[in-house]
Scaffold this active site. Sequence first.
Site, mmCIF file in Angstrom:
data_model
loop_
_atom_site.group_PDB
_atom_site.id
_atom_site.type_symbol
_atom_site.label_atom_id
_atom_site.label_comp_id
_atom_site.label_asym_id
_atom_site.label_seq_id
_atom_site.Cartn_x
_atom_site.Cartn_y
_atom_site.Cartn_z
ATOM 1 N N GLU A 150 29.815 23.184 -37.278
ATOM 2 C CA GLU A 150 31.049 22.496 -36.897
ATOM 3 C C GLU A 150 32.263 23.220 -37.487
ATOM 4 O O GLU A 150 33.296 23.374 -36.847
ATOM 5 C CB GLU A 150 31.012 21.037 -37.384
ATOM 6 C CG GLU A 150 32.234 20.247 -36.947
ATOM 7 C CD GLU A 150 32.183 18.784 -37.368
ATOM 8 O OE1 GLU A 150 31.169 18.360 -37.958
ATOM 9 O OE2 GLU A 150 33.167 18.074 -37.107
ATOM 10 N N HIS A 160 33.004 14.098 -45.312
ATOM 11 C CA HIS A 160 32.615 14.320 -43.925
ATOM 12 C C HIS A 160 31.100 14.508 -43.780
ATOM 13 O O HIS A 160 30.482 14.011 -42.839
ATOM 14 C CB HIS A 160 33.381 15.539 -43.399
ATOM 15 C CG HIS A 160 32.948 15.997 -42.057
ATOM 16 N ND1 HIS A 160 32.235 17.147 -41.865
ATOM 17 C CD2 HIS A 160 33.097 15.441 -40.828
ATOM 18 C CE1 HIS A 160 31.973 17.299 -40.572
ATOM 19 N NE2 HIS A 160 32.478 16.281 -39.913
ATOM 20 N N GLU A 166 29.498 11.238 -43.817
ATOM 21 C CA GLU A 166 29.674 10.598 -42.505
ATOM 22 C C GLU A 166 28.516 11.002 -41.572
ATOM 23 O O GLU A 166 27.940 10.164 -40.879
ATOM 24 C CB GLU A 166 31.026 11.007 -41.916
ATOM 25 C CG GLU A 166 31.287 10.475 -40.519
ATOM 26 C CD GLU A 166 32.057 11.472 -39.675
ATOM 27 O OE1 GLU A 166 33.106 11.958 -40.111
ATOM 28 O OE2 GLU A 166 31.590 11.755 -38.561
ATOM 29 N N HIS A 167 28.183 12.284 -41.570
ATOM 30 C CA HIS A 167 27.039 12.724 -40.760
ATOM 31 C C HIS A 167 25.739 12.058 -41.225
ATOM 32 O O HIS A 167 24.918 11.633 -40.411
ATOM 33 C CB HIS A 167 26.888 14.250 -40.859
ATOM 34 C CG HIS A 167 27.780 15.003 -39.943
ATOM 35 N ND1 HIS A 167 27.322 15.969 -39.090
ATOM 36 C CD2 HIS A 167 29.113 14.935 -39.737
ATOM 37 C CE1 HIS A 167 28.331 16.490 -38.408
ATOM 38 N NE2 HIS A 167 29.437 15.878 -38.789
#
Lengths: 438, 462
Positions: B156, B76, B79-80
């Site tokens: 997040e 993840h 992905e950022h």
Amino acid sequence: MKFAKIVSVLCCGLVVQVAQAGPKIENWVAPSGARVFFVENHALPILDVQVDLAAGAANDPPGKSGLASMTHALLDMGVSGMDETQISNRLADLGAQLSGGAEMDRVSLSLRTLSAADKRAPALDIMRAVLSSPQFPAKVFEREKARTVAGLKEALTRPDSIASKAFWAAMYPAYPYGRHATPESVSTLQRTDLEAFYRSNYKAQRAAVTIVGDLSRAEAEALAQQLTAGLPSASGVAVAGIGQMPPQQPIAPAATEQRIAHPAAQAHVLIGLPALKRGDPDFFPLIVGNYSLGGGGFVSRLMKEVRDKRGYAYSVYSYFMPMAQPGPFQIGLQTKKAQANDALKVTREVLAGFLAEGPDEAELQAAKQNIVGSFPLRLDSNKKILENVAVIGFYGLPLDYLDRYAENVEKVTAAEIKAAFARHVTLENMVTVVVAGE
Amino acid sequence: MTIRYMSRITRHLLPLAASLMTLVPSVALANPYEQQLANGLRVIVKEDRRAPTAVLMTWYRAGSMDETNGTTGVAHLLEHMMFKGTPSTGAGEFNRLVAAAGGRDNAFTSKDYTAYFQQVPKQKLEQMMQLESDRMRHLNLDPKEFDQEIKVVMEERRLRTDDQPQALLFEQMSAVALQAHPYRVPIIGWMNDLLSMTVQDARDWYERWYVPNNAFVVVVGDVEHKEVFKLAERYYGPLASRALPARKPQDEPLQTGVRRLTVKAPAELPVVLMAYKVPVIRDVENDVDPYALEMLSAILDGHEAARFSKSLIREQRLAVSAGAGYDSTARGPGLFYVQGSPSEGKTRTELETGFRKEFARIVKEGVTADELARAKAQLVASQIYKLDSMFAQAMEIGQLEAVGISYTLDKRMIEKLQAVTAEQVRDVAQKYFRDEQLTVAELDPQPLPKSPRPQSTPAGRH
């Protein structure tokens, strides 16, 4: 909830390109008095129908907050001749989906069905019954009241929900938009309150019917009348949705800052004020300007300063939510407790800078490029067309609203944005709520 | 799908695509079209000419289940980082260019895969393919950008997990229900792993998985498939393939008794979450149980008067909420979830018993022909409704392919679902809903600390 609002604002807010007009919207008033908006489209064997009524929470009588929402929720839980189980089973048998939404200004009932007559007709019969003969059965009412109270109590433990309620209350002191349902207010509701609310608010003259999909004009005319003919009778003539809301304007609040303790890891920060009414001539400058400030996803000033440069937050945004009476301008973010004040400071500096200077030329061009360029994306499904046209219908926006959207966006100047923000986003009326700040 | 960078996807109850092309005359029979490039990248194109737009999705078969301990969350995080620049596109430029094209973009990471998408006016598709192919092999992974972005990811996690009692419950349930398989780890990663993550971890991940032979591209929209294949060849074609690391099965050891856990967090409503180990589809043609489990899920929770709602919420008033969830397509092991909150005056134990009784009733009495027919009617209609969204159509294709099922089998899967019998539903209820395969997680709500009255002061200068 919050993100749903952003989406609806963008959907209703940003549309059209000169070369690509919006869908052809046919419009008439049904004999019942309901206003009808129809977009014919035979590409898929689907029909979408939405009925919007001026029966949202802003119509809750004082002390009875939650009444509009409960009335709406119980519509499909028992009608003349069918109980809640029969209604739901029948819809599922048909593959039809009945859904709804309750906002401040309006409540909605939406039906998605296959357009084949043997599916469509019985599904629409149920929708008509739900609109015109809800029974509000006593047992169902007691059960749903208990569930609603449980949900509200749970919400009162959530930092985002606490922040949102405090924020609206601070923006709209002594105005219906500022009230919200509480476990106490819902507990006092009676079944007869729902019946009375239904009788006085669910009237064809307060309804906009939006029909999109695989249907002919003649069929649409029959459908709209059939759906709305059984609503409680009312005198008077059809009125546009806008203007039938609480007649008096909200009084602008004095600037305040409210801090509410909470054990959450993150502080929830909301900043804003009542700012924009549907149909306001400053709509376009504000929407275009907000793209650069905090509306344009990753390319906004708030995103760059708060998220990209400092890593303060995952989500930071600003938006206008135009309503029948001035709806909020809102900035929001969440950040870990210890840096709440720093994030708030940066956010205020970004806002102050934008108010002082307006967007620069590059920002303005980028905003226009995206808003105009993305027009086709806003209308590339029946569902999106339905949402847009329903807003036009309910709020009485011009039928060429979508067709002229790009032109109106292109016309906006930096000076107009600055002036419009100065008129609508006034620091002396700005309220701040911080939940779970240090 | 409104928040950028979703860390997980909520799959629909029946996540299967149907072609049903006879109902849609505008769609050619050969549609969708597929081609594989020499470097192993597969390109799948579905023409849909209802609006002048297109969606481009680039999928990587690398999700959180491919991570190892100590670097959980790196899928993840990467992905950022994919938005933080290449030698030809500076940090933040990707977003700016997509916005300038009138587009919307985002990405999502799941246990099974990571995917990136752009929705654009159709004439901008080429530019999107150019941008997307560039970052497949040429990502900068600048340490300064990493230092900011890891903070964003930690925010997040606070937002979506740490401050969300039900998300915490789900996270901890997964870690107890599963012991060996990496599905036990949260997609966003454990906070401690995020705190100690380095840019080198991200780089290792990128080098290992971001290659054309571990990816596929899906395009749906007002496009000509041959033209899209040409563009794919031009932009993705030059990227070199590379051998992928071996993926080990990491199968779960046999569970032999019920597992229980409790999570305490500030909340009002208690929650009961029960997870049963069940199979997922491995052989589209010959499997039976996963299809029956999908229908069971629809019968329990497919509409407002489905069993859980009708019995537990409405008739017994045992719960204020009650639902079921099951996804028959996944790379890893399957879980069938049941979740609810007891009504005031009822206990978690009473609700758990209520759920168990619903399964026992199905084992004893089976499900009715009406219930099954209803679930199938909803299934058929939902396949047609899905055609209203290009994005949903691209997701269907991508999600099947990502778990190793060819999108060309979508129609067959619908047929298999429609062939499920009442007897098969009863069989799976009997076979899988047993204590030996059960984990029960309970949220024990804690009152908020007594807080002083909210302090409101006139604001100073902003």
